[in-house]
Design a protein around this motif. Structure first.
Motif, PDB file in Angstrom:
ATOM      1  N   VAL A 220       0.979  -1.037   0.065  1.00 37.23           N
ATOM      2  CA  VAL A 220      -0.144   0.061  -0.207  1.00 37.23           C
ATOM      3  C   VAL A 220       0.994   0.964  -0.198  1.00 37.23           C
ATOM      4  N   GLY A 221       0.493   2.415  -1.091  1.00 33.04           N
ATOM      5  CA  GLY A 221       1.794   3.252  -1.503  1.00 33.04           C
ATOM      6  C   GLY A 221       1.233   4.572  -0.546  1.00 33.04           C
ATOM      7  N   ASN A 222       0.040   4.868  -0.148  1.00 28.64           N
ATOM      8  CA  ASN A 222      -0.624   5.807   0.116  1.00 28.64           C
ATOM      9  C   ASN A 222      -1.269   6.170   0.591  1.00 28.64           C
ATOM     10  N   ILE A 223      -3.072   6.466   1.195  1.00 26.08           N
ATOM     11  CA  ILE A 223      -3.981   6.285   1.840  1.00 26.08           C
ATOM     12  C   ILE A 223      -4.892   7.545   1.679  1.00 26.08           C
ATOM     13  N   PHE A 224      -5.548   7.123   1.406  1.00 25.01           N
ATOM     14  CA  PHE A 224      -7.340   9.057   1.419  1.00 25.01           C
ATOM     15  C   PHE A 224      -7.795   8.473   1.837  1.00 25.01           C
ATOM     16  N   VAL A 225      -8.491   9.502   2.754  1.00 23.18           N
ATOM     17  CA  VAL A 225      -9.252   9.578   3.689  1.00 23.18           C
ATOM     18  C   VAL A 225     -10.426  10.326   3.490  1.00 23.18           C
ATOM     19  N   TYR A 226     -12.087   9.903   3.448  1.00 20.48           N
ATOM     20  CA  TYR A 226     -12.283  10.667   3.301  1.00 20.48           C
ATOM     21  C   TYR A 226     -13.586  11.020   4.194  1.00 20.48           C
ATOM     22  N   PRO A 282      -3.023  11.860   3.110  1.00 18.23           N
ATOM     23  CA  PRO A 282      -2.094  11.356   2.246  1.00 18.23           C
ATOM     24  C   PRO A 282      -0.819  12.329   1.864  1.00 18.23           C
ATOM     25  N   LEU A 283      -0.040  10.651   2.049  1.00 19.09           N
ATOM     26  CA  LEU A 283       1.199  11.655   1.764  1.00 19.09           C
ATOM     27  C   LEU A 283       1.777  12.492   1.102  1.00 19.09           C
ATOM     28  N   PRO A 284       2.937  13.350   0.408  1.00 20.47           N
ATOM     29  CA  PRO A 284       2.686  13.778  -0.913  1.00 20.47           C
ATOM     30  C   PRO A 284       2.872  13.099  -1.247  1.00 20.47           C
ATOM     31  N   GLU A 285       3.882  13.540  -2.603  1.00 21.63           N
ATOM     32  CA  GLU A 285       4.605  13.005  -3.254  1.00 21.63           C
ATOM     33  C   GLU A 285       5.552  13.832  -4.189  1.00 21.63           C
ATOM     34  N   ALA A 286       7.300  13.392  -4.613  1.00 23.31           N
ATOM     35  CA  ALA A 286       7.531  13.946  -5.518  1.00 23.31           C
ATOM     36  C   ALA A 286       8.882  12.887  -6.449  1.00 23.31           C
ATOM     37  N   GLU A 287       9.327  13.003  -7.319  1.00 25.81           N
ATOM     38  CA  GLU A 287      10.066  13.097  -8.064  1.00 25.81           C
ATOM     39  C   GLU A 287      12.022  12.703  -7.965  1.00 25.81           C
ATOM     40  N   LEU A 288      12.635  11.427  -7.437  1.00 25.66           N
ATOM     41  CA  LEU A 288      13.826  11.589  -7.798  1.00 25.66           C
ATOM     42  C   LEU A 288      15.091  11.946  -8.661  1.00 25.66           C
ATOM     43  N   ASN A 289      15.461  12.928  -8.633  1.00 22.82           N
ATOM     44  CA  ASN A 289      16.378  13.276  -9.665  1.00 22.82           C
ATOM     45  C   ASN A 289      17.598  12.675  -9.391  1.00 22.82           C
ATOM     46  N   ASP A 290      18.868  12.653 -10.846  1.00 21.92           N
ATOM     47  CA  ASP A 290      19.464  11.832 -10.760  1.00 21.92           C
ATOM     48  C   ASP A 290      20.907  11.232  -9.794  1.00 21.92           C
ATOM     49  N   MET A 291      20.132  12.240  -8.090  1.00 18.75           N
ATOM     50  CA  MET A 291      21.525  11.093  -7.580  1.00 18.75           C
ATOM     51  C   MET A 291      20.587  10.553  -6.538  1.00 18.75           C
ATOM     52  N   GLY A 292      19.549  10.240  -7.459  1.00 24.88           N
ATOM     53  CA  GLY A 292      19.039   9.373  -6.056  1.00 24.88           C
ATOM     54  C   GLY A 292      18.018   9.617  -5.119  1.00 24.88           C
ATOM     55  N   ASP A 295      13.694  15.613  -5.220  1.00 20.88           N
ATOM     56  CA  ASP A 295      13.074  16.353  -5.893  1.00 20.88           C
ATOM     57  C   ASP A 295      12.495  17.345  -4.983  1.00 20.88           C
ATOM     58  N   GLU A 296      13.369  18.145  -4.405  1.00 14.16           N
ATOM     59  CA  GLU A 296      12.734  19.522  -3.426  1.00 14.16           C
ATOM     60  C   GLU A 296      11.561  20.255  -3.725  1.00 14.16           C
ATOM     61  N   ASP A 297      11.807  20.993  -5.638  1.00 18.08           N
ATOM     62  CA  ASP A 297      10.938  21.232  -6.191  1.00 18.08           C
ATOM     63  C   ASP A 297       9.402  20.730  -6.937  1.00 18.08           C
ATOM     64  N   SER A 298       9.473  18.963  -7.110  1.00 18.14           N
ATOM     65  CA  SER A 298       8.248  18.435  -6.969  1.00 18.14           C
ATOM     66  C   SER A 298       7.439  17.598  -5.576  1.00 18.14           C
ATOM     67  N   ILE A 299       8.018  18.180  -5.216  1.00 17.74           N
ATOM     68  CA  ILE A 299       6.653  17.672  -3.999  1.00 17.74           C
ATOM     69  C   ILE A 299       5.461  18.439  -4.065  1.00 17.74           C
ATOM     70  N   ALA A 300       4.288  17.385  -4.288  1.00 18.12           N
ATOM     71  CA  ALA A 300       3.005  18.112  -3.976  1.00 18.12           C
ATOM     72  C   ALA A 300       2.198  16.935  -3.354  1.00 18.12           C
ATOM     73  N   PRO A 301       0.741  17.705  -3.738  1.00 22.88           N
ATOM     74  CA  PRO A 301      -0.544  16.402  -2.778  1.00 22.88           C
ATOM     75  C   PRO A 301      -0.137  15.833  -3.715  1.00 22.88           C
ATOM     76  N   ALA A 302      -0.797  14.283  -3.022  1.00 19.57           N
ATOM     77  CA  ALA A 302      -0.964  12.979  -3.963  1.00 19.57           C
ATOM     78  C   ALA A 302      -2.249  13.154  -4.829  1.00 19.57           C
ATOM     79  N   ARG A 303      -2.372  13.086  -6.160  1.00 19.82           N
ATOM     80  CA  ARG A 303      -2.963  12.623  -6.485  1.00 19.82           C
ATOM     81  C   ARG A 303      -4.481  11.719  -6.207  1.00 19.82           C
TER      82      ARG A 303
END
Length: 340
Positions: A220-226, A282-292, A295-303
């Motif tokens: 389970v990668g994330n949890i969304f609550v309603y 829900p946990l925010p999501e982000a991308e990884l840079n070339d160094m693994g 990437d702080e600029d890519s952090i955003a709320p999960a869809r």
């Protein structure tokens, strides 16, 4: 008698004793009859030849005495039996020497008492060798079928009976027992390691290590609550019944957690001490840079999977779940179905 005569006399007596040793398979009376006066006869022959006499082949001389007396030649089986008797005699002498000390006597008594343990271990070692030869030795050492247990029990029974001196009707089987014991002793360390290593059972509920939450074997990668009206909630803290924070990822996962089937990673919320909090959803999501690294600029709320979930409040209309609109698209009005 001078020194040379004394030396020759000693050689003759030693030769006569060796001849009698080659006649030890005969009854004592027959051996005594053909060797009586042997020393005197050899001394007389040496005197007649000015001290020259051949004393290099006591076995051949013993055979000549047998032939002259009409006695059968020495058989190979009796020779092997005589060799075995000499070996046992030497072992007995060695044991007597060990028992001359208190510790040696205690150690030998302990080994004698532990002989039944060796009988069982010998059977286990042979069982392991059989598994290796038949190609069945890639899994657990312990039998997993009735046939396997039967084979192990049969080998144990035979080994115990051999240890008790039973089921050995011929000398050939005694030699087989010796060979089997040597092979088992050589293989026993490897079999012991195998037995111990297969005691540990590894249980896995999925591909991911313990500490990550799995559903039907999938992480389970994330949890969304309603809420009851089907509206998505943010920054919801989840705990177990014991007050333990409900973490989806291993506490040692570090700065981010992996998600099945996603090219993004989840990142934790940070408290006022800048410490990660993994149980706020829900946990925010982000991308990884070339160094693994994240990437702080890519952090955003999960869809979320739904823009509006099904309402569970019977006093209000029950909307059908609507998918989350793509980024930049207008939010559709939820459809409602009157409650009968």
């Amino acid at each position: 008698m001078n020194t040379i005569d004394a030396s020759l006399d000693e050689r003759i007596r030693a030769f006569a004793a060796a001849v009698r040793g080659h006649l030890d398979d005969l009854p004592a009376e027959d051996a005594e009859d053909i060797t009586v006066g042997l020393v005197a006869d050899l001394s007389e022959k040496a005197a007649d030849n000015d001290g020259s006499i051949d004393l290099d082949d006591p076995a051949g001389y013993a055979e000549e005495l047998r032939n002259a007396a009409g006695l059968p030649p020495r058989s190979d089986s009796r020779m092997r039996e005589s060799l075995g008797t000499r070996v046992r005699s030497r072992l007995g002498t060695l044991a007597a020497g060990i028992r001359s000390s208190r510790f040696g006597a205690w150690m030998l008594d302990l080994l004698v008492a532990l002989r039944p343990v060796w009988w069982v271990l010998r059977a286990a070692a042979i069982y392991g060798i059989v598994l290796g030869i038949t190609g069945k030795g890639h899994g657990s050492f312990w039998p997993d079928s009735l046939l396997g247990w039967g084979l192990l029990a049969a080998l144990t029974l035979v080994s115990v009976q051999w240890g008790r001196g039973r089921w050995l009707p011929s000398n050939a089987l005694r030699h087989v027992r010796t060979v089997v014991s040597i092979v088992a002793a050589a293989a026993l360390p490897f079999v012991f390691v195998w037995m111990v290593s297969t005691q540990t059972e590894y249980v896995s509920e999925g591909y991911y290590p313990p500490g990550e939450l799995l559903l039907n074997g999938v992480q389970v990668g994330n949890i969304f609550v309603y809420d009851a009206e089907g509206k998505a909630l943010q920054d919801v803290q989840l705990f177990t019944g014991k007050g333990t924070p409900l973490n989806l990822h291993d506490p040692e996962s570090g700065d981010y957690g992996w998600q099945d089937g996603s090219d993004k990673v989840t990142v934790p919320l940070r408290d006022f001490r800048d410490q990660p909090i993994w149980n706020v959803y829900p946990l925010p999501e982000a991308e990884l840079n070339d160094m693994g690294e994240v990437d702080e600029d890519s952090i955003a709320p999960a869809r979320a999977p739904f823009g509006q979930a099904t309402a569970i409040d019977a006093s209000n209309p029950t909307p059908t779940p609507t998918p989350t609109p793509a980024p930049g698209a207008p939010t559709p009005e939820p459809t409602t179905t009157p409650v009968p």
